[in-house]
Design a protein around this motif. Structure first.
Motif, short mmCIF file in Angstrom:
data_model
loop_
_atom_site.label_atom_id
_atom_site.label_comp_id
_atom_site.label_asym_id
_atom_site.label_seq_id
_atom_site.Cartn_x
_atom_site.Cartn_y
_atom_site.Cartn_z
N THR A 108 0.83 -1.19 0.00
CA THR A 108 0.00 0.00 0.00
C THR A 108 0.87 1.25 0.00
OG1 THR A 108 -1.88 1.08 1.10
CG2 THR A 108 -0.20 0.12 2.52
N ASN A 132 1.93 5.02 1.52
CA ASN A 132 2.06 5.53 2.88
C ASN A 132 0.96 6.52 3.24
OD1 ASN A 132 3.13 7.49 1.18
ND2 ASN A 132 4.71 8.11 2.62
N ILE A 169 -1.25 5.98 6.51
CA ILE A 169 -0.64 4.74 7.00
C ILE A 169 -0.92 4.48 8.48
CG2 ILE A 169 1.65 5.67 7.52
CD1 ILE A 169 0.77 2.24 5.95
N LYS A 170 -0.98 5.50 9.29
CA LYS A 170 -1.28 5.29 10.72
C LYS A 170 -2.66 4.67 10.89
CE LYS A 170 1.76 8.82 12.54
NZ LYS A 170 1.90 10.09 13.24
N LYS A 221 -4.28 2.91 8.64
CA LYS A 221 -4.23 1.56 8.09
C LYS A 221 -3.63 0.57 9.08
CE LYS A 221 -3.79 3.16 3.30
NZ LYS A 221 -2.88 3.32 2.15
N VAL A 222 -2.51 0.95 9.68
CA VAL A 222 -1.86 0.06 10.66
C VAL A 222 -2.77 -0.16 11.86
CG1 VAL A 222 0.08 -0.11 12.28
CG2 VAL A 222 0.49 0.60 9.90
N ILE A 226 5.03 -0.89 2.57
CA ILE A 226 4.58 0.49 2.45
C ILE A 226 5.45 1.20 1.42
CG2 ILE A 226 4.20 2.65 3.71
CD1 ILE A 226 4.30 0.72 6.30
N CYS A 262 6.58 4.57 -0.07
CA CYS A 262 6.66 5.99 0.24
C CYS A 262 6.84 6.77 -1.06
CB CYS A 262 7.81 6.26 1.22
SG CYS A 262 7.66 5.32 2.74
N LYS A 319 6.43 -3.58 7.38
CA LYS A 319 5.81 -3.65 8.70
C LYS A 319 5.30 -5.08 8.85
CE LYS A 319 3.37 -2.14 12.36
NZ LYS A 319 4.04 -2.35 13.62
#
Length: 170
Positions: free
Chosen positions: A124, A126, A129-130, A132-133, A156, A158, A168
């Motif tokens: 995916t 970025n 991203i927070k 998503k995680v 991820i 970028c 991750k």
């Protein structure tokens, strides 16, 4: 499997920096195809067959096995007796680099994580991203579609920075 995924990410990061495919300023579709090709090449070296939804880059350096895939790419083994039936699916890859919103990500990821008994790799951007995680971690914590034996990797991309791919692990 962790080391294999890391090797592929190293290869992706080399490809970003003006190697064979020169991923800088390429379309998301093209980058997805390069990702699939690198995963398929590694899968073949490890003795797997590969299934893919599309095969746009086959003329460059890789020809996928003639099998229809549910995901962008799958590593599988055939039953030895008939060499036609799929015995196991060892890895599933889904790559979503197009700019789509968080709700679409949740829908795609929820369908993706339902696959059982295979290492799961989701690629995916970025962007968000927070969120998503956090969403993925909640699915894991709630044991929704995820067991302790599952391996899940989020790659991820970028895009707006230096084009680097990060890993991750969940």
């Amino acid at each position: 499997m962790r080391e294999i995924i890391r090797e592929i990410i190293e290869d992706l990061n080399i490809e970003v920096n003006y190697q064979q495919y020169n991923l800088r300023n390429q379309s998301d579709f093209y980058i997805n195809e390069v990702i699939k090709t690198l995963f398929a090449t590694k899968g073949t070296k490890l003795g797997y067959k590969n299934a893919s939804k599309k095969n746009i880059l086959a003329n460059l350096d890789f020809l996928f096995d003639d099998v229809v895939a549910q995901f962008d790419l799958e590593w599988f083994k055939l039953v030895e007796e008939d060499n036609l039936s799929i015995k196991t699916v060892s890895l599933v890859l889904e790559s979503k680099l197009d700019s789509y919103d968080f709700d679409e990500f949740k829908l795609d990821f929820t369908k993706f994580i339902e696959e059982k008994n295979a290492t799961k790799v989701f690629v995916t951007l970025n962007k968000s991203i927070k969120e998503k995680v956090k969403f993925i971690q909640k699915l894991i914590d709630d044991n929704i579609f995820f067991s302790l034996n599952d391996n899940l990797y989020l790659i991820i991309y970028c895009q707006s920075e230096n084009g680097e791919f990060l890993l991750k692990e969940f």
